[in-house]
Structures are given as C-alpha cells and as structure tokens.
Design a protein around this motif. Sequence first.
Motif, PDB file in Angstrom:
ATOM      1  N   MET A 208       0.830  -1.205   0.000  1.00 10.62           N
ATOM      2  CA  MET A 208       0.000   0.000   0.000  1.00 10.62           C
ATOM      3  C   MET A 208       0.866   1.257   0.000  1.00 10.62           C
ATOM      4  SD  MET A 208      -3.193  -1.077   2.496  1.00 10.62           S
ATOM      5  CE  MET A 208      -4.274   0.200   1.863  1.00 10.62           C
ATOM      6  N   ILE A 209       1.987   1.210   0.706  1.00 13.05           N
ATOM      7  CA  ILE A 209       2.892   2.370   0.728  1.00 13.05           C
ATOM      8  C   ILE A 209       3.514   2.582  -0.652  1.00 13.05           C
ATOM      9  CG2 ILE A 209       5.081   3.225   1.640  1.00 13.05           C
ATOM     10  CD1 ILE A 209       4.358   1.888   4.309  1.00 13.05           C
ATOM     11  N   ARG A 210       3.928   1.472  -1.302  1.00 10.04           N
ATOM     12  CA  ARG A 210       4.508   1.592  -2.655  1.00 10.04           C
ATOM     13  C   ARG A 210       3.488   2.124  -3.649  1.00 10.04           C
ATOM     14  NH1 ARG A 210       7.071  -3.401  -1.328  1.00 10.04           N
ATOM     15  NH2 ARG A 210       5.427  -4.528  -2.451  1.00 10.04           N
ATOM     16  N   ALA A 211       2.213   1.809  -3.402  1.00  3.31           N
ATOM     17  CA  ALA A 211       1.160   2.288  -4.294  1.00  3.31           C
ATOM     18  C   ALA A 211       0.703   3.697  -3.923  1.00  3.31           C
ATOM     19  CB  ALA A 211      -0.034   1.336  -4.249  1.00  3.31           C
ATOM     20  N   HIS A 212       1.426   4.323  -2.973  1.00  2.91           N
ATOM     21  CA  HIS A 212       1.132   5.684  -2.527  1.00  2.91           C
ATOM     22  C   HIS A 212      -0.275   5.794  -1.951  1.00  2.91           C
ATOM     23  CE1 HIS A 212       4.843   6.880  -4.490  1.00  2.91           C
ATOM     24  NE2 HIS A 212       4.414   6.321  -5.617  1.00  2.91           N
ATOM     25  N   ARG A 213      -0.657   4.766  -1.213  1.00  3.24           N
ATOM     26  CA  ARG A 213      -1.949   4.764  -0.537  1.00  3.24           C
ATOM     27  C   ARG A 213      -1.723   4.691   0.971  1.00  3.24           C
ATOM     28  NH1 ARG A 213      -5.624   0.083  -2.789  1.00  3.24           N
ATOM     29  NH2 ARG A 213      -7.001   1.050  -1.239  1.00  3.24           N
ATOM     30  N   GLU A 214      -2.581   5.339   1.712  1.00  5.68           N
ATOM     31  CA  GLU A 214      -2.488   5.304   3.165  1.00  5.68           C
ATOM     32  C   GLU A 214      -2.886   3.911   3.654  1.00  5.68           C
ATOM     33  OE1 GLU A 214      -1.737   6.733   6.985  1.00  5.68           O
ATOM     34  OE2 GLU A 214      -1.399   7.730   5.042  1.00  5.68           O
ATOM     35  N   PRO A 215      -1.983   3.204   4.352  1.00  7.33           N
ATOM     36  CA  PRO A 215      -2.323   1.855   4.840  1.00  7.33           C
ATOM     37  C   PRO A 215      -3.554   1.881   5.748  1.00  7.33           C
ATOM     38  CG  PRO A 215       0.032   2.262   5.027  1.00  7.33           C
ATOM     39  CD  PRO A 215      -0.603   3.595   4.689  1.00  7.33           C
ATOM     40  N   SER A 216      -4.457   0.947   5.528  1.00  4.07           N
ATOM     41  CA  SER A 216      -5.679   0.839   6.335  1.00  4.07           C
ATOM     42  C   SER A 216      -5.478  -0.260   7.371  1.00  4.07           C
ATOM     43  CB  SER A 216      -6.872   0.505   5.441  1.00  4.07           C
ATOM     44  OG  SER A 216      -8.017   0.223   6.222  1.00  4.07           O
ATOM     45  N   PRO A 217      -5.246   0.092   8.640  1.00  6.09           N
ATOM     46  CA  PRO A 217      -4.965  -0.930   9.660  1.00  6.09           C
ATOM     47  C   PRO A 217      -6.047  -2.000   9.768  1.00  6.09           C
ATOM     48  CG  PRO A 217      -4.438   1.245  10.503  1.00  6.09           C
ATOM     49  CD  PRO A 217      -5.151   1.458   9.206  1.00  6.09           C
ATOM     50  N   GLY A 218      -7.317  -1.594   9.822  1.00  5.76           N
ATOM     51  CA  GLY A 218      -8.398  -2.564   9.972  1.00  5.76           C
ATOM     52  C   GLY A 218      -8.443  -3.567   8.838  1.00  5.76           C
ATOM     53  N   LEU A 219      -8.310  -3.089   7.608  1.00  2.76           N
ATOM     54  CA  LEU A 219      -8.335  -3.968   6.439  1.00  2.76           C
ATOM     55  C   LEU A 219      -7.136  -4.904   6.447  1.00  2.76           C
ATOM     56  CD1 LEU A 219      -9.537  -4.797   3.719  1.00  2.76           C
ATOM     57  CD2 LEU A 219      -8.201  -2.948   2.654  1.00  2.76           C
ATOM     58  N   ILE A 220      -5.961  -4.365   6.728  1.00  2.00           N
ATOM     59  CA  ILE A 220      -4.741  -5.176   6.738  1.00  2.00           C
ATOM     60  C   ILE A 220      -4.814  -6.258   7.817  1.00  2.00           C
ATOM     61  CG2 ILE A 220      -2.266  -5.129   7.256  1.00  2.00           C
ATOM     62  CD1 ILE A 220      -2.136  -2.432   5.830  1.00  2.00           C
ATOM     63  N   HIS A 221      -5.247  -5.886   9.021  1.00  2.00           N
ATOM     64  CA  HIS A 221      -5.330  -6.861  10.117  1.00  2.00           C
ATOM     65  C   HIS A 221      -6.328  -7.971   9.816  1.00  2.00           C
ATOM     66  CE1 HIS A 221      -4.012  -3.326  12.886  1.00  2.00           C
ATOM     67  NE2 HIS A 221      -2.976  -3.909  12.323  1.00  2.00           N
ATOM     68  N   SER A 222      -7.499  -7.612   9.325  1.00  2.00           N
ATOM     69  CA  SER A 222      -8.540  -8.615   9.100  1.00  2.00           C
ATOM     70  C   SER A 222      -8.171  -9.573   7.971  1.00  2.00           C
ATOM     71  CB  SER A 222      -9.880  -7.935   8.794  1.00  2.00           C
ATOM     72  OG  SER A 222      -9.785  -7.086   7.656  1.00  2.00           O
ATOM     73  N   VAL A 223      -7.660  -9.054   6.876  1.00  2.00           N
ATOM     74  CA  VAL A 223      -7.283  -9.920   5.744  1.00  2.00           C
ATOM     75  C   VAL A 223      -6.096 -10.805   6.114  1.00  2.00           C
ATOM     76  CG1 VAL A 223      -6.361  -9.944   3.397  1.00  2.00           C
ATOM     77  CG2 VAL A 223      -8.203  -8.360   3.999  1.00  2.00           C
ATOM     78  N   SER A 224      -5.119 -10.238   6.799  1.00  2.00           N
ATOM     79  CA  SER A 224      -3.942 -11.017   7.193  1.00  2.00           C
ATOM     80  C   SER A 224      -4.321 -12.134   8.155  1.00  2.00           C
ATOM     81  CB  SER A 224      -2.893 -10.106   7.843  1.00  2.00           C
ATOM     82  OG  SER A 224      -2.492  -9.078   6.968  1.00  2.00           O
ATOM     83  N   ALA A 225      -5.150 -11.821   9.145  1.00  2.00           N
ATOM     84  CA  ALA A 225      -5.556 -12.822  10.132  1.00  2.00           C
ATOM     85  C   ALA A 225      -6.418 -13.911   9.502  1.00  2.00           C
ATOM     86  CB  ALA A 225      -6.314 -12.145  11.280  1.00  2.00           C
ATOM     87  N   ALA A 226      -7.337 -13.526   8.641  1.00  2.00           N
ATOM     88  CA  ALA A 226      -8.207 -14.517   7.994  1.00  2.00           C
ATOM     89  C   ALA A 226      -7.396 -15.469   7.117  1.00  2.00           C
ATOM     90  CB  ALA A 226      -9.270 -13.797   7.157  1.00  2.00           C
TER      91      ALA A 226
END
Length: 303
Positions: A208-226
């Motif tokens: 997300m950082i390389r794509a110049h987007r603000e990382p979304s903690p909730g989205l990252i945590h949920s997808v990674s955990a699932a």
Amino acid sequence: MSAKTRPSSHLIAGASSGFASAIVLQPFDLMKTRLQQVDGRSTGMGFGRLIGIARGIVETHGWQGLWRGTHATLLRNVPGVAVYFYGLQTIRTQMTKMPHFAAAARVSQDSVTTVLPKLSREGDLLAGAVARVTVGFLLNPFTVVKARFESDLYNYKTMREAFRGIIRQQGVSGLLSGWTPSAMRDAPYAGIFLLFYEQIKDKAEQAMIRAHREPSPGLIHSVSAASAAAVASCITHPFDVVKTKMQLRPERYTSLTKTILIVLKEKTFFNGLGLRMSRKVLSSAITWTVYEGTLLLLRERRR
C-alpha cells in the motif's frame, strides 16, 4: 514490554477481542462439536448436514440454543485471549533481545498499522507456539466443559454441575482430558498462524505504501488474520477432531494412540473442517482486528 504499550493495554485489548469473537461465533463452535461427536462415519463438509444440525437445535431449544455453551466459551476466551496476548507480547519483547530471533536490521520496527515488536520467522513460530500451549493448559478445564455443553451427549444445566459431573466421573484428571492433542494442535497452529499473519501484514502494508496509498490498519489486520487462520486450520484440524472425541467420550477414547487409530479407521479426521475453518477465519479476523485496533487507539490516546 514494548516502550509503546503498557502491559494493561494487551490485557484490555485481548479481553475485548476474546469477548467479541466468542459472542458472534459461538454457533460455529456448537455445530462443529456436534459434527465431531459422530462415530463411525465421516460427516465431511456437507452443507445439508449443517442445516440439519442447526434445524434440530432450533426446533428443540429455539434460536438461543445455537448459543449453548456461550458461558463456558466466555470463561475460557475472555481471560484466555487476554492472557495469551499478554504472554505473547512478553515473549516477543524478550525474544527481540536475542540476535537469532530478532527481526533483520532491514525490517523497520516502526509501522502505522501495529505497535507489536517484530521477530524473525523462527521467532514468530516459537513465540506463538509457547504462548498458546501454556494458556491452553491453564484453561483446559473450561475447554472440556465447553465441549460437553456444545455436545448433545450431556445435559448440564450449569457450569457448576458440569465441573462436578466431570470430577465425579473421572476425577480431577478429567478436567485435563484432551490436553495432549490440544497441545499438538495448538502449538503448530499458533506458530504457523503468527508466522503467516506477520508476513502477510508486512507485505500488505509495504504494498500500500509503494502504491502511494495510506495503509488501512483494519483492512490489513482482518485480511492477514483470515488468510493465516485458513492455512493453519487446514494443517492442524485432525488433532482438533482427536481432542474433541477424547473430551466427549473418555470411556471409548481412552488414550491418544487409541483415538488416532479409531479416527483413522473411521476416516473422520476432517469432520467439521469447513466449520472450524470458517470459525477460525472469522474469529481471527475479529480478534486480531479488535486487538491491534485497541492497541493503536490506546497509543493515540496516550499521545
């Protein structure tokens, strides 16, 4: 402890996440237990079988019957998850001081999506396994009671009645029924989960950082955990079946070896896999999103 978080933060965040996942996902645990209690045939992942179990529960006990065993789940999960996260954080913090387990120097310890310390892959595997098995042993009595409440082989009305019944029939050792297969399931599950969770989380944030987007903690945590939960569940599910059978039918499943041989013969190693995977995917997404989100919120409030 990490300089960024207090010990109490992990207890609060862990208890909150354990409560949320227990309330929302109890029906999954209930039906998984009903699937695994069956002897002599594989119930597989058939959707029709699950609908039949759910319909039978609702017809007998009403919709609230799908949450049977919630009290035992809460007594296990709320303190259990809180202590697990506290212990995991303590272990990981100490391991960052060991060169072999600390994350590589090129891995940044600063992140907008997490306050947790970073370890090497070996460190994540070991930290997850040690923390989970320790907590599993301490809370195994509640796991046994939970399994019996969820099964239709017992008709306990209260937690006190369940504990007294187990001790009367099997002695105090009955409260540790199934702990060995639980440990054989939980150690690799927790280690594999934590390894994949941290790797996926880091890769997602970097992408997300390389794509110049603000990382979304909730989205990252949920997808990674699932994603991590799906992988770990598939690998460790057979021991979940063995554990449940030993806790529900100790008179038939008298030892780990005997239980494994019976389950191999009856080909029931993957009973309830679909339910357990669904439950673990949703539970992990809720638990880790609430946990890490709470830590981030507490950090911002202190600032």
